[in-house]
Design a protein around this motif. Structure first.
Motif, PDB file in Angstrom:
ATOM      1  N   SER A   1       0.456   1.567   2.512  1.00 58.40           N
ATOM      2  CA  SER A   1      -0.224   2.505   3.400  1.00 58.40           C
ATOM      3  C   SER A   1      -1.159   1.718   4.302  1.00 58.40           C
ATOM      4  CB  SER A   1      -1.007   3.515   2.565  1.00 58.40           C
ATOM      5  OG  SER A   1      -1.960   4.174   3.340  1.00 58.40           O
ATOM      6  N   PRO A   2      -0.627   1.220   5.444  1.00 59.08           N
ATOM      7  CA  PRO A   2      -1.483   0.405   6.316  1.00 59.08           C
ATOM      8  C   PRO A   2      -2.568   1.256   6.977  1.00 59.08           C
ATOM      9  CG  PRO A   2       0.678   0.739   7.307  1.00 59.08           C
ATOM     10  CD  PRO A   2       0.717   1.398   5.964  1.00 59.08           C
ATOM     11  N   GLY A   3      -3.725   0.660   7.197  1.00 61.80           N
ATOM     12  CA  GLY A   3      -4.818   1.384   7.849  1.00 61.80           C
ATOM     13  C   GLY A   3      -5.464   2.386   6.915  1.00 61.80           C
ATOM     14  N   TRP A   4      -6.188   3.338   7.507  1.00 62.05           N
ATOM     15  CA  TRP A   4      -6.973   4.285   6.717  1.00 62.05           C
ATOM     16  C   TRP A   4      -6.504   5.715   6.884  1.00 62.05           C
ATOM     17  CZ3 TRP A   4     -10.401   2.039   3.458  1.00 62.05           C
ATOM     18  CH2 TRP A   4     -10.701   0.686   3.726  1.00 62.05           C
ATOM     19  N   MET A   5      -5.539   5.925   7.770  1.00 59.93           N
ATOM     20  CA  MET A   5      -5.208   7.292   8.147  1.00 59.93           C
ATOM     21  C   MET A   5      -3.911   7.809   7.541  1.00 59.93           C
ATOM     22  SD  MET A   5      -7.732   8.182   9.753  1.00 59.93           S
ATOM     23  CE  MET A   5      -9.146   7.478  10.548  1.00 59.93           C
ATOM     24  N   LEU A   6      -3.311   7.027   6.611  1.00 61.31           N
ATOM     25  CA  LEU A   6      -2.062   7.481   6.010  1.00 61.31           C
ATOM     26  C   LEU A   6      -2.270   7.795   4.539  1.00 61.31           C
ATOM     27  CD1 LEU A   6       0.377   4.874   7.577  1.00 61.31           C
ATOM     28  CD2 LEU A   6       0.124   7.292   8.200  1.00 61.31           C
ATOM     29  N   ALA A   7      -1.402   8.655   4.024  1.00 60.80           N
ATOM     30  CA  ALA A   7      -1.449   8.962   2.597  1.00 60.80           C
ATOM     31  C   ALA A   7      -1.254   7.681   1.803  1.00 60.80           C
ATOM     32  CB  ALA A   7      -0.361   9.964   2.241  1.00 60.80           C
ATOM     33  N   THR A   8      -1.927   7.582   0.678  1.00 63.91           N
ATOM     34  CA  THR A   8      -1.797   6.370  -0.121  1.00 63.91           C
ATOM     35  C   THR A   8      -1.676   6.700  -1.596  1.00 63.91           C
ATOM     36  OG1 THR A   8      -2.811   4.263  -0.692  1.00 63.91           O
ATOM     37  CG2 THR A   8      -4.299   6.105  -0.356  1.00 63.91           C
ATOM     38  N   ALA A   9      -0.976   5.827  -2.313  1.00 62.87           N
ATOM     39  CA  ALA A   9      -0.945   5.949  -3.765  1.00 62.87           C
ATOM     40  C   ALA A   9      -2.240   5.360  -4.311  1.00 62.87           C
ATOM     41  CB  ALA A   9       0.246   5.186  -4.321  1.00 62.87           C
ATOM     42  N   THR A  10      -2.688   5.873  -5.455  1.00 66.29           N
ATOM     43  CA  THR A  10      -3.810   5.266  -6.165  1.00 66.29           C
ATOM     44  C   THR A  10      -3.402   5.171  -7.628  1.00 66.29           C
ATOM     45  OG1 THR A  10      -4.777   7.432  -6.480  1.00 66.29           O
ATOM     46  CG2 THR A  10      -5.630   6.146  -4.646  1.00 66.29           C
TER      47      THR A  10
END
Lengths: 282, 315
Positions: free
Chosen positions: A222-231
Motif C-alpha cells: 500500500s504505497p503512500g498514505w491514501m490507500l487501504a492497507t493490511a495491518t
C-alpha cells in the motif's frame, strides 16, 4: 486452643486459595505464549517477513505488507495522537486548576472509555466517508484518537511527579513558567513520558476493531498514505476465521510475532518506569 | 555576568514564553473537547434515520432482517450484557483473590514478579485472545468442560440445548480471562492504598493475617473494589474482536448460555462491510454504536465516582 486452631486453619486455607488464584492467572500468560510459540514458530521463516501473501490454496508467501502497514499506521497514529496528548497533559499539569481543566479531565476519561469499535465508526465518518475509500491515514487517525487520553494522562502524571524543588530552583533563577516547564520540568520527566509512550504504542498496536473499516486490509503493498492497507492484527483476524489451513497457520505465526513485539515493548517500558503499576486503560 | 547590563529586559525575556505556552497547551486541551464533541455529533447525526423510524422501540425489538429493513437491538444488547455478566461472575472472585494475595499476603518479591506477569497479560491484544478462543478454548469447552457442566447442572435452563462450541458461554469465558488482569491491577492498587495503621490495629488485637485482610482491609477498600469491577465491566461491554470470534454471531435471544448469540460490538464489526454509507443498515449500526457508547459512559462514570470517592477518603 480449639478456636485458635480453626482460625489458623482458615488463615492457611485462604492463603493457599488466593495464592492458587494468582498462580492460575499468571500461568495464563505462559499458556498463551507457549501455545502461540508452539503453533506460530513452525510457520515462521524469512518469507514471512519479506514476501507478500500468495492466493488462497497455494502454500508459502508472507506478511511483509501487513508488517509495513502496521508500522505506517502506528507512525501516523503517533504523529497525530501524541502531540495533542502531550501538550494537553502539560496544560493540565502546569495550568490545571479551575473549571476548564476539570472539564478537560472529565472529557479525557470519557474518550478513554469509548469502545474501540466506536472509535472505528468515528474515523470512518470523519475520514473514510469524505475520501470515499479506506486508507492508512484513516487507520492512523483512529488509533491516534485512541492514543490521546493515555498520552495525556502519562504526561500529566510524570510532570506532577517532578519535585517542586526543581521548579523552585528554576524560578529562583528568574525563569518564567514556560521556561521552567520546557527547560527543567519536562527534561526531568522525559524518561517516564517516553516509557508511557511505548506502553501506549504497544496498546494500540494490537487494536483490530478500529482498523476494520478504516485501514480495511489489502493483499498487496500500500504505497503512500491514501490507500487501504493490511495491518498485522487485521490479517490475524481475517486469516483465523478463514477456511484455509495454510492461512490459519500464518495467523498463528503473525499472532506470535505481534504478541512478542507487544509484550517485549511492554516489559522494557515497565522496567524503564521502574515500577510495576498498571498504565492500562483504567 | 555581562548580561546584567541588559537587566531591564532580562526578566521579561525569561518570561516571554508564558502566555504562548499557556495558549498553545490550552489549545491542545481544547482539541480533546472538540474531538469528543465531533464523535458525539457523528454518532448522533449518523443514526438519525433509524432513530426517527424506530424510536425507543429499537432497543426492545428482537427481529433483525437487514433485507426487509427490520431492525431491533434486543438480541445484541442481550448478548452483550449476558457475556459481560458471565465474565464478571467468573473474573471478580478470581481477580479479587489475586489482588488480596498480591497486596496483602504474598511475600514482597513474589508479589512483584507475579504482578508484573499479570500486568503483561493485560497487554495481550484482543485478537490473540480470539485466536486462542477459536482454536484452544472452544475445543476444550466442547470436549470436557461443557459435558461435565451439563451432567451436573443440565436441569438448569441456562444449560439447555446442544453446544456447538461458539456460544454466549464461550464468549463469557474468554471475556473473563481478558478482564481478570484489570480487576487485579486496579483492586491491588486500591488495597495497597489502605492506611497501614488499619492493619497494625487489627494485628495488634490478635487477628490473623487473613482476618486482618478480610475483616479490616477489604471492607475499608470495598468502594474502590466496586469501582474496579465497574471498570472491568465497561471493558467487557466494549470488547469486540475476541467476542466476535467465539460468540457464534446469531441474532437470537436464547435463555441457554450454550446457544450462539451476538453482541453489539460484534455486529458492528461483522456487518459494516455489507452496508453503504447513509443507508438504513449502516445508520442502524451507528445507532448500535451510540447505544454502546452510552452504556460504557454510564458504567465508566460510576466506576470513576467509586474510585475517586475511595481515593478522596484515604487522604
Amino acid at each position: 486452643m480449639k478456636l485458635s486452631f480453626r482460625r489458623k486453619a482458615v488463615n492457611a486455607v485462604m492463603l493457599t486459595l488466593t495464592g492458587a488464584c494468582t498462580f492460575l492467572v499468571a500461568s495464563v500468560l505462559l499458556v498463551i505464549l507457549g501455545y502461540l510459540a508452539w503453533n506460530g514458530l513452525a510457520s515462521l521463516n524469512l518469507d514471512f517477513f519479506t514476501k507478500l501473501p500468495v492466493p488462497a490454496g497455494e502454500t508459502g508467501g508472507g506478511m511483509a505488507h501487513a508488517i509495513l502497514g502496521s508500522a505506517k499506521v502506528l507512525l501516523a497514529a503517533m504523529l497525530i495522537g501524541v502531540p495533542i496528548g502531550f501538550f494537553a497533559g502539560v496544560y493540565l499539569a502546569e495550568f490545571g486548576d479551575g473549571v476548564f481543566p476539570g472539564i478537560i479531565r472529565y472529557t479525557t476519561d470519557l474518550l478513554n472509555g469509548v469502545p474501540s469499535i466506536v472509535i472505528g465508526i468515528f474515523a470512518y465518518a470523519l475520514i473514510v466517508l469524505p475520501m470515499r475509500h479506506p486508507s492508512t491515514l484513516a487507520g492512523g487517525i483512529a488509533l491516534g484518537v485512541m492514543m490521546i487520553p493515555i498520552s495525556l494522562r502519562t504526561t500529566e502524571e510524570f510532570l506532577r511527579a517532578v519535585p517542586v524543588s526543581l521548579r523552585e530552583g528554576a524560578m529562583a533563577l528568574g525563569a518564567g513558567k514556560a521556561r521552567t516547564i520546557f527547560t527543567v520540568v519536562i527534561p526531568a520527566a522525559k524518561s517516564g513520558i517516553l516509557s508511557g509512550l511505548m506502553l501506549n504504542l504497544a496498546r494500540v498496536a494490537g487494536e483490530t476493531a478500529p482498523l476494520l473499516f478504516t485501514a480495511f486490509g489489502n493483499q498487496f503493498w500500500s504505497p503512500g498514505w491514501m490507500l487501504a492497507t493490511a495491518t498485522l492484527p487485521q490479517v490475524i483476524y481475517a486469516y483465523a476465521i478463514s477456511p484455509y489451513e495454510d492461512w490459519r497457520r500464518q495467523a498463528w505465526a503473525a499472532g506470535f510475532v505481534l504478541l512478542v513485539l507487544v509484550l517485549s515493548v511492554n516489559a522494557v517500558a515497565r522496567f524503564a518506569i521502574g515500577r510495576t503499576t498498571s498504565r492500562g486503560r483504567s | 555576568m555581562a548580561t546584567t547590563a541588559t537587566s531591564p529586559s532580562l526578566p521579561q525575556r525569561l518570561r516571554a514564553g508564558d502566555p504562548v505556552a499557556h495558549t498553545l497547551t490550552g489549545m491542545a486541551a481544547s482539541f480533546i473537547l472538540a474531538i469528543t464533541a465531533l464523535l458525539l455529533y457523528h454518532l448522533w447525526t449518523g443514526s438519525a434515520l433509524p432513530r426517527a423510524e424506530f424510536g425507543w422501540g429499537f432497543l426492545t425489538g428482537s427481529s433483525w432482517d437487514p433485507v426487509a429493513e427490520k431492525f431491533g437491538a434486543l438480541p445484541f444488547i442481550y448478548g452483550t450484557v449476558m457475556t459481560s455478566l458471565l465474565a464478571l461472575l467468573i473474573a471478580v472472585p478470581v481477580g479479587l483473590g489475586c489482588a488480596i494475595f498480591l497486596a496483602e499476603l504474598a511475600p514482597r518479591g513474589a508479589s512483584d514478579a507475579l504482578t508484573f506477569t499479570i500486568e503483561l497479560l493485560a497487554a495481550v491484544p484482543s485478537v490473540i485472545y480470539g485466536l486462542l478462543g477459536i482454536f484452544l478454548l472452544v475445543p476444550i469447552l466442547q470436549t470436557t468442560v461443557v459435558p461435565a457442566l451439563v451432567a451436573v447442572f443440565g436441569f438448569l435452563p441456562i444449560f439447555q440445548g446442544p453446544f456447538q462450541g461458539v456460544s454466549v458461554f464461550s464468549a463469557g469465558i474468554i471475556l473473563a480471562i481478558m478482564i481478570v488482569p484489570f480487576i487485579v491491577s486496579v483492586s491491588r492498587e486500591i488495597l495497597l492504598a489502605v492506611p497501614q495503621d488499619q492493619r497494625e490495629a487489627a494485628l495488634a488485637l490478635g487477628a490473623t493475617s487473613w482476618e486482618t485482610t478480610w475483616k479490616v482491609v477489604v471492607p475499608y477498600a470495598l468502594t474502590g473494589i466496586f469501582g474496579s469491577v465497574f471498570l472491568a465491566l465497561a471493558r467487557a461491554l466494549g470488547e469486540t474482536m475476541a467476542v466476535t470470534m467465539v460468540i457464534g454471531n446469531k441474532p437470537e435471544v436464547s435463555s441457554s448460555l450454550l446457544a450462539p448469540g451476538y453482541s453489539i460490538a460484534a455486529v458492528i464489526a461483522n456487518e459494516w462491510a455489507e452496508t453503504s454509507s447513509g443507508a438504513m443498515h449502516q445508520q442502524v449500526l451507528i445507532e448500535l454504536g451510540l447505544v454502546l457508547f452510552a452504556l460504557t459512559v454510564v458504567i465508566n462514570g460510576v466506576a470513576r465516582l467509586l474510585i475517586l470517592s475511595m481515593k478522596g477518603g484515604k487522604k
